[in-house]
Write an enzyme that holds these catalytic residues in place. Structure first.
Site, PDB file in Angstrom:
ATOM      1  N   ASP A  26       0.859  -1.187   0.000  1.00  0.00           N
ATOM      2  CA  ASP A  26       0.000   0.000   0.000  1.00  0.00           C
ATOM      3  C   ASP A  26       0.891   1.231   0.000  1.00  0.00           C
ATOM      4  O   ASP A  26       1.990   1.217   0.587  1.00  0.00           O
ATOM      5  CB  ASP A  26      -0.910   0.015   1.228  1.00  0.00           C
ATOM      6  CG  ASP A  26      -1.848   1.220   1.220  1.00  0.00           C
ATOM      7  OD1 ASP A  26      -2.816   1.208   0.445  1.00  0.00           O
ATOM      8  OD2 ASP A  26      -1.584   2.176   1.968  1.00  0.00           O
ATOM      9  N   GLU A  28       0.943   5.564   0.581  1.00  0.00           N
ATOM     10  CA  GLU A  28       0.322   6.850   0.900  1.00  0.00           C
ATOM     11  C   GLU A  28       0.979   7.876  -0.014  1.00  0.00           C
ATOM     12  O   GLU A  28       2.192   7.832  -0.237  1.00  0.00           O
ATOM     13  CB  GLU A  28       0.513   7.210   2.372  1.00  0.00           C
ATOM     14  CG  GLU A  28      -0.117   6.220   3.347  1.00  0.00           C
ATOM     15  CD  GLU A  28      -1.603   5.989   3.117  1.00  0.00           C
ATOM     16  OE1 GLU A  28      -2.297   6.949   2.684  1.00  0.00           O
ATOM     17  OE2 GLU A  28      -2.066   4.867   3.345  1.00  0.00           O
ATOM     18  N   HIS A 167      -5.338   4.382   6.886  1.00  0.00           N
ATOM     19  CA  HIS A 167      -4.665   5.247   5.922  1.00  0.00           C
ATOM     20  C   HIS A 167      -3.184   5.422   6.250  1.00  0.00           C
ATOM     21  O   HIS A 167      -2.591   6.464   5.945  1.00  0.00           O
ATOM     22  CB  HIS A 167      -5.351   6.610   5.822  1.00  0.00           C
ATOM     23  CG  HIS A 167      -6.732   6.534   5.251  1.00  0.00           C
ATOM     24  ND1 HIS A 167      -6.992   6.201   3.940  1.00  0.00           N
ATOM     25  CD2 HIS A 167      -7.945   6.714   5.850  1.00  0.00           C
ATOM     26  CE1 HIS A 167      -8.292   6.196   3.732  1.00  0.00           C
ATOM     27  NE2 HIS A 167      -8.899   6.490   4.869  1.00  0.00           N
ATOM     28  N   ASP A 172      -2.555  -0.675   6.458  1.00  0.00           N
ATOM     29  CA  ASP A 172      -3.476  -0.961   5.348  1.00  0.00           C
ATOM     30  C   ASP A 172      -3.034  -2.196   4.579  1.00  0.00           C
ATOM     31  O   ASP A 172      -3.870  -2.989   4.119  1.00  0.00           O
ATOM     32  CB  ASP A 172      -3.562   0.244   4.416  1.00  0.00           C
ATOM     33  CG  ASP A 172      -4.412   1.371   4.998  1.00  0.00           C
ATOM     34  OD1 ASP A 172      -4.775   1.278   6.185  1.00  0.00           O
ATOM     35  OD2 ASP A 172      -4.704   2.339   4.269  1.00  0.00           O
TER      36      ASP A 172
END
Length: 569
Positions: A26, A28, A167, A172
């Protein structure tokens, strides 16, 4: 050919899901548009057979401010990433962590889009892994009665994930692992037990794709290069694979979602495979085949000589010119004309070379001084104010910098920068610093590539991961031979045989002795990987003692300062 709904044979089933290594990751980011400078955090979990094999997590300094709405969502602020590494410093580590695995992400096109953009920006070849999107898989497996939403938080709650998505990248990714395992249990009940069946089970697989999957049946499960050919035997597409059969089969399954590639598959009549000893040989062969065939459906490397170079013109008062074809003493390669022009302007300003394009006679020049002369940035040879002899030291300084003999222009540019800062012209000084950094990187890259291309013969070995060796024989910046000595095989007889059978390479004029810049760069990255050893070399492999190599610490400080200024706006 198989029919649209044929049952796969045992041999075609490929890798059982229980034996498949997944890297669930994942990101960000600073926004939704993929780009090399948009990642703020990477989190990844490697799993196989339901067990966690390892985790990867790092913050990333994006080099620009993080929007307030993103800060509110993730809690990642400019201060949080201030001391974090930039993406170019962590990308290689992530690719190594994920090597050979199937990538999994929730809304995979988003995350892989950022990764592909970063790879393209920093010279890493995208490994073309199989990709599983848990959003797409969930939509295939679940109904609206099962869940009103396919968001990660909703699926994690539905399946009772041990980690609540928040998040942040690693949490995540951990939650996505639980979602993936729950979805794989669901598809197992409908007969999906292998990776190939999984990607074939996903939606948007056309009947034409399924019918053509037999085109991969003859390919070996070995590394190499594959060529899709059209109705007239024309080469439509060229690619590399660590497992030719498995990679080509993916083009006929749901894992292939690119519209133009689906169009290519519809046109293809057969697939040819070229076995290679290891990944490096496959990548080099791919470059050469792209240059030879220029396939319509490949976007990169259709013209291996697309680079730009900076050269001194051959006239009484030489200037710097940006050209396509290099000659001895050229600086480059540059990926764009704009970058080459910028480096030329910085170098001319630091050395005192003229920037006008007029031809100036060595005898009785009749021009008039321009604005650059009035600013003290040119000696005005056009008006006879500077003789050939007085102008020559600037020419020599440029030639010596490119040749790695001296740093006079770089030192001069640094003094100019310091003078601007001392006069409190901070914005102008920052702009000059960033421009000087571009020139330093260009000179450093040129010296590294030229040093390798100058070697008549170099033999190197890389560990194959199973106590064996992968070999490359390199001559004048080109791969002349490749081979392997697997575990238990004496390596030196293999080296001798590879050298004896290696391609004869005749050096040509130019800074890279005629070698394509992309090939030299690919070989250089392979040679400088951890674990690679030199077996023998015809002459010492060494970069110039003078040049940009000694400016590494300055570059680090300049990059940090630039990132900080961008972060604070």
């Amino acid at each position: 050919m198989h029919g649209a709904h044929d049952q796969l044979t045992f041999d075609e089933l490929g890798t059982p899901l229980r034996d498949t290594t997944f890297v669930v990751f994942d990101l960000e980011t600073t926004g939704t548009k993929p780009g090399p400078d948009g990642i703020t955090e990477i989190g990844a979990v490697k799993v196989r057979g339901g067990e966690v094999l390892g985790e990867f997590a790092t913050l990333v300094n994006p080099g620009k401010p993080i929007p307030p709405q993103i800060v509110a969502l993730t809690g990642i602020t400019d201060a949080v990433v201030y001391d974090a590494p930039t993406i170019d410093r962590v990308l290689g580590s992530f690719l190594e962590f994920a090597a050979g695995a199937v990538l999994v992400a929730h809304n995979a096109p988003f995350d892989t889009g950022f990764m592909r953009a970063a790879c393209a920006a920093y010279g890493y070849p995208w490994p073309k892994p199989a990709v599983v999107c848990t959003v797409k898989l969930a939509r295939r497996v679940l109904t609206r009665q099962d869940t009103p939403s396919f968001r990660l938080s909703a699926l994690a709650a539905l399946f009772g994930s041990s980690t609540t998505p928040n998040h942040r990248a690693l949490d995540d990714a951990r939650a996505t692992v639980d979602v993936l395992h729950a979805l794989l249990e669901r598809v197992g009940s409908v007969g999906v037990h292998s990776l190939e069946e999984l990607v074939d089970y996903l939606p948007e697989v056309t009947d034409e794709q399924r019918r053509k999957r037999g085109m991969a049946a003859h390919l070996p499960e070995l590394p190499g290069v594959y060529l899709f050919r059209g109705p007239g035997e024309e080469v439509l597409y060229v690619g590399t694979a660590s497992n030719l059969r498995r990679r080509v089969r993916n083009y006929f399954t749901g894992s292939e979602s690119r519209g133009r590639i689906r169009e290519m598959v519809a046109l293809a009549q057969r697939v040819d495979g070229i076995e290679c000893s290891h990944a490096l040989e496959a990548q080099i062969r791919e470059l050469r085949l792209l240059a030879a065939y220029r396939p319509a459906y490949n976007r990169r490397s259709k013209n291996p000589r697309k680079s730009w170079w900076v050269v001194l013109t051959d006239e009484a008062f030489p200037r710097l010119s940006v050209v396509r074809l290099p000659k001895d003493g050229a600086l480059g390669p540059f990926n764009s004309q704009a970058m080459a022009k910028l480096a030329a302007d910085v170098l001319a300003g630091a050395s005192g070379l003229r920037t006008c394009t007029q031809r100036i006679s060595a005898v009785a020049p009749a021009g008039r001084p321009c604005a650059m002369a009035e600013l003290g940035r040119c000696g005005a040879p056009c008006a006879g104010h500077q003789s050939v002899e007085a102008y020559f030291p600037s020419v020599r300084a440029v030639a010596q910098l490119i040749g790695g003999e001296d740093n006079v222009p770089l030192d001069s540019a640094l003094r100019q920068l310091d003078e601007l800062a001392a006069a409190q012209h901070y914005e102008q000084a920052a702009r000059r610093r960033d421009e000087l950094a571009i020139l330093v990187r260009a000179v450093a890259k040129a010296h590294r590539l030229t040093a390798l291309a100058a070697i008549p013969e170099l033999v190197a070995a890389a560990p194959d991961g199973n106590r064996g060796w992968e070999f490359a024989v390199i001559r004048y910046g080109r791969l002349a031979s490749a081979g392997v000595a697997r575990r238990g095989v004496p390596p030196m007889p293999v080296v001798d045989a590879l050298v004896a059978a290696a391609e004869t390479v005749t050096p040509e004029p130019g800074p890279l002795y005629g070698a394509p810049p992309e090939e030299v760069g690919l070989l250089l990255r392979w040679l400088t990987r951890a674990g690679v050893r030199l077996v023998r070399t015809a002459i010492p492999w060494a970069e110039p003692a003078h040049g940009a190599g000694g400016w590494h610490d300055w570059l680090e400080r300049a990059s940090t300062a630039t990132a900080l200024e961008q972060a604070v706006g």
